[in-house]
Design a protein around this motif. Structure first.
Motif, short mmCIF file in Angstrom:
data_model
loop_
_atom_site.label_atom_id
_atom_site.label_comp_id
_atom_site.label_asym_id
_atom_site.label_seq_id
_atom_site.Cartn_x
_atom_site.Cartn_y
_atom_site.Cartn_z
N CYS A 255 0.84 -1.20 0.00
CA CYS A 255 0.00 0.00 0.00
C CYS A 255 0.87 1.24 0.00
CB CYS A 255 -0.90 0.02 1.24
SG CYS A 255 -2.54 -0.66 0.94
N GLY A 256 0.47 2.26 -0.78
CA GLY A 256 1.20 3.52 -0.79
C GLY A 256 2.65 3.31 -1.18
N THR A 257 3.57 3.92 -0.41
CA THR A 257 4.99 3.77 -0.69
C THR A 257 5.50 2.38 -0.33
OG1 THR A 257 5.51 4.75 1.47
CG2 THR A 257 5.48 6.22 -0.44
N GLY A 258 4.62 1.55 0.25
CA GLY A 258 4.99 0.16 0.49
C GLY A 258 5.27 -0.60 -0.79
N ILE A 259 4.93 -0.03 -1.93
CA ILE A 259 5.24 -0.66 -3.20
C ILE A 259 6.74 -0.68 -3.46
CG2 ILE A 259 5.06 1.46 -4.57
CD1 ILE A 259 4.02 -2.13 -5.57
N ALA A 260 7.50 0.22 -2.84
CA ALA A 260 8.93 0.36 -3.14
C ALA A 260 9.72 -0.93 -2.95
CB ALA A 260 9.53 1.50 -2.31
N PRO A 261 9.71 -1.57 -1.77
CA PRO A 261 10.52 -2.79 -1.62
C PRO A 261 10.01 -3.95 -2.47
CG PRO A 261 9.12 -2.46 0.30
CD PRO A 261 9.02 -1.21 -0.52
N LEU A 262 8.72 -3.97 -2.78
CA LEU A 262 8.18 -5.03 -3.64
C LEU A 262 8.62 -4.81 -5.09
CD1 LEU A 262 4.58 -5.31 -2.14
CD2 LEU A 262 6.66 -6.57 -1.51
N ARG A 263 8.58 -3.55 -5.52
CA ARG A 263 9.04 -3.24 -6.87
C ARG A 263 10.51 -3.58 -7.04
NH1 ARG A 263 9.58 2.63 -9.79
NH2 ARG A 263 11.65 2.50 -8.87
N ALA A 264 11.32 -3.29 -6.01
CA ALA A 264 12.74 -3.60 -6.08
C ALA A 264 12.96 -5.10 -6.26
CB ALA A 264 13.44 -3.12 -4.80
N ILE A 359 3.83 -8.70 2.80
CA ILE A 359 2.93 -7.57 3.00
C ILE A 359 3.76 -6.36 3.43
CG2 ILE A 359 0.83 -6.77 4.14
CD1 ILE A 359 0.29 -9.66 4.98
N VAL A 360 3.54 -5.23 2.76
CA VAL A 360 4.26 -4.00 3.10
C VAL A 360 3.28 -2.84 3.14
CG1 VAL A 360 6.19 -2.48 2.57
CG2 VAL A 360 6.29 -4.89 1.90
N GLY A 361 3.32 -2.07 4.22
CA GLY A 361 2.44 -0.91 4.37
C GLY A 361 2.51 -0.41 5.80
N SER A 362 1.51 0.31 6.22
CA SER A 362 1.46 0.79 7.60
C SER A 362 1.28 -0.40 8.54
CB SER A 362 0.30 1.76 7.78
OG SER A 362 -0.94 1.07 7.66
N PRO A 363 1.66 -0.25 9.83
CA PRO A 363 1.46 -1.37 10.77
C PRO A 363 0.04 -1.87 10.82
CG PRO A 363 2.89 0.31 11.73
CD PRO A 363 2.39 0.87 10.43
N ASP A 386 7.72 -6.71 7.64
CA ASP A 386 8.75 -6.06 8.46
C ASP A 386 8.72 -6.65 9.86
OD1 ASP A 386 9.87 -4.20 10.39
OD2 ASP A 386 10.07 -2.82 8.73
N PRO A 387 9.86 -7.11 10.39
CA PRO A 387 9.85 -7.79 11.70
C PRO A 387 9.45 -6.90 12.86
CG PRO A 387 12.09 -7.36 10.96
CD PRO A 387 11.19 -7.10 9.80
#
Length: 389
Positions: A255-264, A359-363, A386-387
């Motif tokens: 979600c949102g800027t959480g796309i960054a690590p997935l795109r990488a 999954i990447v995004g806000s907590p 994210d751990p």
């Protein structure tokens, strides 16, 4: 450590966490004791401590939950140890932290619960944690911090910018990891950002930064970053990364800027000859939040193993979004955009039992999506994020 020692440590920590406001009280007490008993340590920390306190409790909780899982705990501690080199910490500082944390926990649980056996258990646990971090830091030969120059800053939305930096020395990091970043206008206020591209020999990194309302650092980055600014970057952190198993399918949710690590990661996978099928769901509140669809479209067209499904909670853009009126550019390779809360949308597709999930995004988004997937039949061991969430 034996099971008795682990149980004593967890019991006392959970006794603190179970109290209303217990975690916040522990963090405040710890830093108060640390700065009083070891005043020289204060220079390592920012003036505003809110984010630092929250991250402390998350890190302690994560470590204590894995005291009997060295294969998960030791890599996490090694990363923290390498990252802490940027502060210039020495072994004596670990002693100060351990002593202050023990005193804070004792103050929270009271002398009746804090027995000699409990104290000895915490001594052993903290010594093992400190030893792992110090050992990893001592073995590291890379820089304690990397200097990077901003070469591009592009405003995508009024509260979101894409910043590209040029490292003075190339950095090795796994696609999907994140880095601590310090900007000139906010000294000692390190914040964590995920590169949106895999590591490369040119030392170029792209960051996607959204301004957080009330935040100390992100608004400054979005509003005041200029070409030529000098940033400092810490060692890479995080457990996300491209799996070595090229047969097991993947589900990615950002979600949102959480796309960054997935795109990488997808960009890194595109450089391999063989890849599993990947289904990426990219979400946002409004259509304009899907700011990176053009790049994702290009990736989907070039890589037939990739499926991209956009998801927004609202059909229309917010009132403040400026629409130029120009016809929308056709983006091939993307699935039709869906509407709804992203966790609910993804879970409705099925249990995803045959997938490795990231999954990447806000907590809150991470936890909500994780619980929905598990309720739909996805096993918890197949889900990564994210751990510290």
């Amino acid at each position: 450590m034996d099971s008795r020692t682990v149980a004593l440590i967890r019991t006392t920590f959970k006794a603190v966490a179970a109290e209303e406001g217990g975690s916040e009280t522990l963090a405040r007490s710890f830093y108060s004791i640390l700065f009083t008993d070891y005043p020289g340590v204060r220079d390592f920390f920012p003036a505003a401590m809110d984010a630092q306190r929250d991250r402390l409790v998350h890190a302690i909780s994560y470590a204590l939950d894995r005291l009997e899982e060295p294969d998960k705990l030791l890599p996490f501690l090694a990363q923290l140890g390498r990252d802490h080199r940027k502060y210039g910490v020495q072994p004596a500082h670990y002693v100060a932290v351990a002593n202050s944390l023990k005193s804070a926990i004792r103050a929270c649980v009271g002398d009746e619960m804090w027995t000699d056996e409990v104290a000895a258990a915490w001594d052993e646990g903290l010594a093992n944690i400190s030893g792992a971090m110090i050992g990893a830091a001592d073995k590291e030969t890379s820089p304690a911090a990397w200097t990077a120059t901003v070469v591009e800053c592009r405003e995508v939305l009024r509260n979101l910018s894409i910043v590209r930096v040029q490292l003075e020395h190339p950095m090795e990091y796994a696609a999907g990891q994140y880095l601590s970043v310090q900007v000139p206008s906010r000294p000692r206020m390190w914040r964590y950002l995920s590169p949106a591209n895999p590591a490369n020999s040119n030392g170029e990194i792209e960051f996607h930064i959204r301004s957080v309302l009330g935040g100390w650092v992100s608004p400054a980055i979005v509003s005041h970053t200029t070409v030529g600014d000098q940033w400092l970057l810490g060692a890479p952190l995080g457990g996300l990364g491209v799996p070595r198993n090229t047969k097991r399918k993947m589900l990615m949710i950002g979600c949102g800027t959480g796309i960054a690590p997935l795109r990488a990661q997808i960009m890194a996978m595109a450089q391999r000859r063989v890849n599993p099928k990947v289904h990426l769901f990219v979400g946002g509140h409004h259509p304009c939040d899907l700011y990176d669809l053009q790049v994702l479209s290009q990736l989907a067209v070039a890589n037939k193993w990739l499926t991209v499904t956009p998801v927004t909670e609202h059909e229309e853009n917010p009132w403040w979004y400026y629409d130029s009126g120009e016809p929308q550019v056709e983006l091939p390779g993307l699935e039709p955009r869906m509407t709804g809360q992203i966790g609910k949308v993804v879970a409705a597709f099925g249990p995803w039992a045959d997938r490795d999930v990231q999954i990447v995004g806000s907590p809150s988004m991470v936890q909500t999506t994780k619980f929905r997937l598990m309720a739909a039949g996805t096993q918890a061991k197949s889900i990564r994020h994210d751990p510290l969430f």
